[in-house]
Scaffold this motif. Structure first.
Motif, PDB file in Angstrom:
ATOM      1  N   THR A 158      35.847  24.779  16.925  1.00 14.75           N
ATOM      2  CA  THR A 158      35.140  25.696  16.189  1.00 14.75           C
ATOM      3  C   THR A 158      33.690  25.786  16.438  1.00 14.75           C
ATOM      4  O   THR A 158      33.173  24.631  16.224  1.00 14.75           O
ATOM      5  CB  THR A 158      35.683  25.867  14.674  1.00 14.75           C
ATOM      6  OG1 THR A 158      35.085  24.633  13.959  1.00 14.75           O
ATOM      7  CG2 THR A 158      37.088  25.904  14.692  1.00 14.75           C
ATOM      8  N   THR A 159      33.006  26.685  16.298  1.00 15.79           N
ATOM      9  CA  THR A 159      31.675  26.768  16.427  1.00 15.79           C
ATOM     10  C   THR A 159      30.844  26.101  15.121  1.00 15.79           C
ATOM     11  O   THR A 159      29.953  25.358  15.032  1.00 15.79           O
ATOM     12  CB  THR A 159      31.040  28.410  16.600  1.00 15.79           C
ATOM     13  OG1 THR A 159      31.742  28.896  17.658  1.00 15.79           O
ATOM     14  CG2 THR A 159      29.656  28.534  16.576  1.00 15.79           C
ATOM     15  N   THR A 160      31.590  26.513  13.936  1.00 15.32           N
ATOM     16  CA  THR A 160      31.030  25.976  12.533  1.00 15.32           C
ATOM     17  C   THR A 160      31.125  24.804  12.668  1.00 15.32           C
ATOM     18  O   THR A 160      30.113  23.867  12.208  1.00 15.32           O
ATOM     19  CB  THR A 160      31.878  26.580  11.608  1.00 15.32           C
ATOM     20  OG1 THR A 160      31.854  28.077  11.467  1.00 15.32           O
ATOM     21  CG2 THR A 160      31.336  25.936   9.964  1.00 15.32           C
ATOM     22  N   GLY A 161      32.002  23.907  13.091  1.00 11.75           N
ATOM     23  CA  GLY A 161      32.081  22.530  13.350  1.00 11.75           C
ATOM     24  C   GLY A 161      31.418  21.667  14.068  1.00 11.75           C
ATOM     25  O   GLY A 161      30.901  20.847  13.853  1.00 11.75           O
ATOM     26  N   TYR A 162      30.958  22.625  15.153  1.00  9.81           N
ATOM     27  CA  TYR A 162      30.133  22.028  15.982  1.00  9.81           C
ATOM     28  C   TYR A 162      28.859  21.973  15.582  1.00  9.81           C
ATOM     29  O   TYR A 162      28.079  20.991  15.570  1.00  9.81           O
ATOM     30  CB  TYR A 162      30.367  22.820  17.390  1.00  9.81           C
ATOM     31  CG  TYR A 162      29.260  22.488  18.435  1.00  9.81           C
ATOM     32  CD1 TYR A 162      29.499  21.493  19.349  1.00  9.81           C
ATOM     33  CD2 TYR A 162      28.115  23.198  18.785  1.00  9.81           C
ATOM     34  CE1 TYR A 162      28.719  21.179  20.426  1.00  9.81           C
ATOM     35  CE2 TYR A 162      27.290  22.749  19.619  1.00  9.81           C
ATOM     36  CZ  TYR A 162      27.626  21.908  20.472  1.00  9.81           C
ATOM     37  OH  TYR A 162      26.513  21.555  21.456  1.00  9.81           O
ATOM     38  N   VAL A 163      28.450  23.072  14.863  1.00 10.40           N
ATOM     39  CA  VAL A 163      27.052  23.017  14.201  1.00 10.40           C
ATOM     40  C   VAL A 163      26.885  22.314  13.103  1.00 10.40           C
ATOM     41  O   VAL A 163      25.906  21.591  13.046  1.00 10.40           O
ATOM     42  CB  VAL A 163      26.844  24.646  13.812  1.00 10.40           C
ATOM     43  CG1 VAL A 163      25.602  24.908  13.119  1.00 10.40           C
ATOM     44  CG2 VAL A 163      26.618  25.726  15.152  1.00 10.40           C
ATOM     45  N   VAL A 164      28.081  22.103  12.226  1.00  7.06           N
ATOM     46  CA  VAL A 164      27.616  21.066  11.280  1.00  7.06           C
ATOM     47  C   VAL A 164      27.595  19.914  11.718  1.00  7.06           C
ATOM     48  O   VAL A 164      26.983  19.073  10.999  1.00  7.06           O
ATOM     49  CB  VAL A 164      29.038  21.305  10.378  1.00  7.06           C
ATOM     50  CG1 VAL A 164      29.139  20.078   9.383  1.00  7.06           C
ATOM     51  CG2 VAL A 164      28.934  22.613   9.430  1.00  7.06           C
ATOM     52  N   PHE A 165      28.642  19.320  12.695  1.00  4.33           N
ATOM     53  CA  PHE A 165      28.441  18.173  13.092  1.00  4.33           C
ATOM     54  C   PHE A 165      26.974  17.967  13.574  1.00  4.33           C
ATOM     55  O   PHE A 165      26.492  16.691  13.379  1.00  4.33           O
ATOM     56  CB  PHE A 165      29.232  17.924  14.295  1.00  4.33           C
ATOM     57  CG  PHE A 165      29.288  16.433  14.960  1.00  4.33           C
ATOM     58  CD1 PHE A 165      29.974  15.571  14.543  1.00  4.33           C
ATOM     59  CD2 PHE A 165      28.804  16.452  16.280  1.00  4.33           C
ATOM     60  CE1 PHE A 165      29.836  14.202  15.165  1.00  4.33           C
ATOM     61  CE2 PHE A 165      28.554  15.158  17.052  1.00  4.33           C
ATOM     62  CZ  PHE A 165      29.290  14.167  16.515  1.00  4.33           C
ATOM     63  N   TRP A 166      26.440  18.725  14.520  1.00  9.45           N
ATOM     64  CA  TRP A 166      25.266  18.408  14.979  1.00  9.45           C
ATOM     65  C   TRP A 166      23.938  18.353  14.066  1.00  9.45           C
ATOM     66  O   TRP A 166      23.162  17.683  14.299  1.00  9.45           O
ATOM     67  CB  TRP A 166      24.726  19.221  16.150  1.00  9.45           C
ATOM     68  CG  TRP A 166      25.414  18.927  17.305  1.00  9.45           C
ATOM     69  CD1 TRP A 166      26.045  19.604  18.102  1.00  9.45           C
ATOM     70  CD2 TRP A 166      25.082  17.633  18.118  1.00  9.45           C
ATOM     71  NE1 TRP A 166      26.789  18.790  19.082  1.00  9.45           N
ATOM     72  CE2 TRP A 166      26.234  17.637  19.213  1.00  9.45           C
ATOM     73  CE3 TRP A 166      24.428  16.578  18.132  1.00  9.45           C
ATOM     74  CZ2 TRP A 166      26.312  16.701  20.101  1.00  9.45           C
ATOM     75  CZ3 TRP A 166      24.490  15.517  18.947  1.00  9.45           C
ATOM     76  CH2 TRP A 166      25.479  15.455  19.916  1.00  9.45           C
ATOM     77  N   TRP A 167      24.105  19.268  12.936  1.00  3.91           N
ATOM     78  CA  TRP A 167      23.137  19.085  11.823  1.00  3.91           C
ATOM     79  C   TRP A 167      23.048  17.758  11.130  1.00  3.91           C
ATOM     80  O   TRP A 167      22.188  17.279  10.596  1.00  3.91           O
ATOM     81  CB  TRP A 167      23.115  20.375  10.775  1.00  3.91           C
ATOM     82  CG  TRP A 167      22.492  21.470  11.261  1.00  3.91           C
ATOM     83  CD1 TRP A 167      23.019  22.680  11.579  1.00  3.91           C
ATOM     84  CD2 TRP A 167      21.202  21.608  11.299  1.00  3.91           C
ATOM     85  NE1 TRP A 167      22.204  23.486  11.876  1.00  3.91           N
ATOM     86  CE2 TRP A 167      20.829  23.002  11.824  1.00  3.91           C
ATOM     87  CE3 TRP A 167      19.849  20.727  11.355  1.00  3.91           C
ATOM     88  CZ2 TRP A 167      19.544  23.358  12.002  1.00  3.91           C
ATOM     89  CZ3 TRP A 167      18.880  21.252  11.748  1.00  3.91           C
ATOM     90  CH2 TRP A 167      18.607  22.617  11.953  1.00  3.91           C
ATOM     91  N   ILE A 168      24.522  17.253  10.974  1.00  2.00           N
ATOM     92  CA  ILE A 168      24.476  15.947  10.281  1.00  2.00           C
ATOM     93  C   ILE A 168      23.971  14.903  11.025  1.00  2.00           C
ATOM     94  O   ILE A 168      23.256  13.925  10.375  1.00  2.00           O
ATOM     95  CB  ILE A 168      26.006  15.536   9.838  1.00  2.00           C
ATOM     96  CG1 ILE A 168      26.475  16.612   8.623  1.00  2.00           C
ATOM     97  CG2 ILE A 168      26.203  14.192   9.237  1.00  2.00           C
ATOM     98  CD1 ILE A 168      28.047  16.454   8.463  1.00  2.00           C
ATOM     99  N   VAL A 169      24.134  15.048  12.103  1.00  2.00           N
ATOM    100  CA  VAL A 169      23.486  14.027  13.132  1.00  2.00           C
ATOM    101  C   VAL A 169      21.861  14.147  13.262  1.00  2.00           C
ATOM    102  O   VAL A 169      21.218  13.001  12.955  1.00  2.00           O
ATOM    103  CB  VAL A 169      24.116  14.089  14.599  1.00  2.00           C
ATOM    104  CG1 VAL A 169      23.212  13.334  15.723  1.00  2.00           C
ATOM    105  CG2 VAL A 169      25.535  13.752  14.809  1.00  2.00           C
TER     106      VAL A 169
END
Length: 125
Positions: free
Chosen positions: A68-79
């Motif tokens: 999912t795009t949301t999961g992808y974006v959230v993951f990279w923001w946390i990193v």
């Protein structure tokens, strides 16, 4: 004419500074934090770029491109947030430099690593 007495002037010794023997722990922490920031500047930039451009998800191919795009974006923001906080955390650890502080830092890094793995598996895969 020279008098028989020696004149003794006490020159003030210069103390302080990061590189002197009596350097401040806070300055050492700031210096090490700045060095760590120099090492993580490119990964921070890449993580923010991946978080702000979800089309980059296609670069990874395979199962990641189906996430999912949301999961992808959230993951990279946390990193990106953790990488930005890392120099401050390392600088604080160097400034305190005690067993308790090192334990706290190791705990924070460990929790982040576990959270990143769980979120990576949950959202991305």
């Amino acid at each position: 004419m020279a008098s028989g007495k020696k004149q003794h002037h006490d020159e003030p010794e210069l103390h302080g500074g990061v590189l002197s023997g009596n350097g401040s722990p806070g300055l050492w922490g700031a210096l090490i934090g700045l060095i760590v920031f120099a090492f993580v500047a490119v990964p921070i930039s890449a993580a923010v770029r991946f978080a702000t451009h979800p089309v980059s998800q296609q670069l990874f191919g395979g199962r990641l491109s189906e996430a999912t795009t949301t999961g992808y974006v959230v993951f990279w923001w946390i990193v990106a947030i953790f990488l930005f906080a890392l120099p401050f955390l390392v600088g604080w650890g160097v400034a305190k430099l005690s067993g308790k502080t090192l334990g706290i830092i190791a705990g924070i890094v460990g929790v982040f690593f576990i959270v990143t793995l769980v979120l990576g598996q949950f959202y991305v895969f």
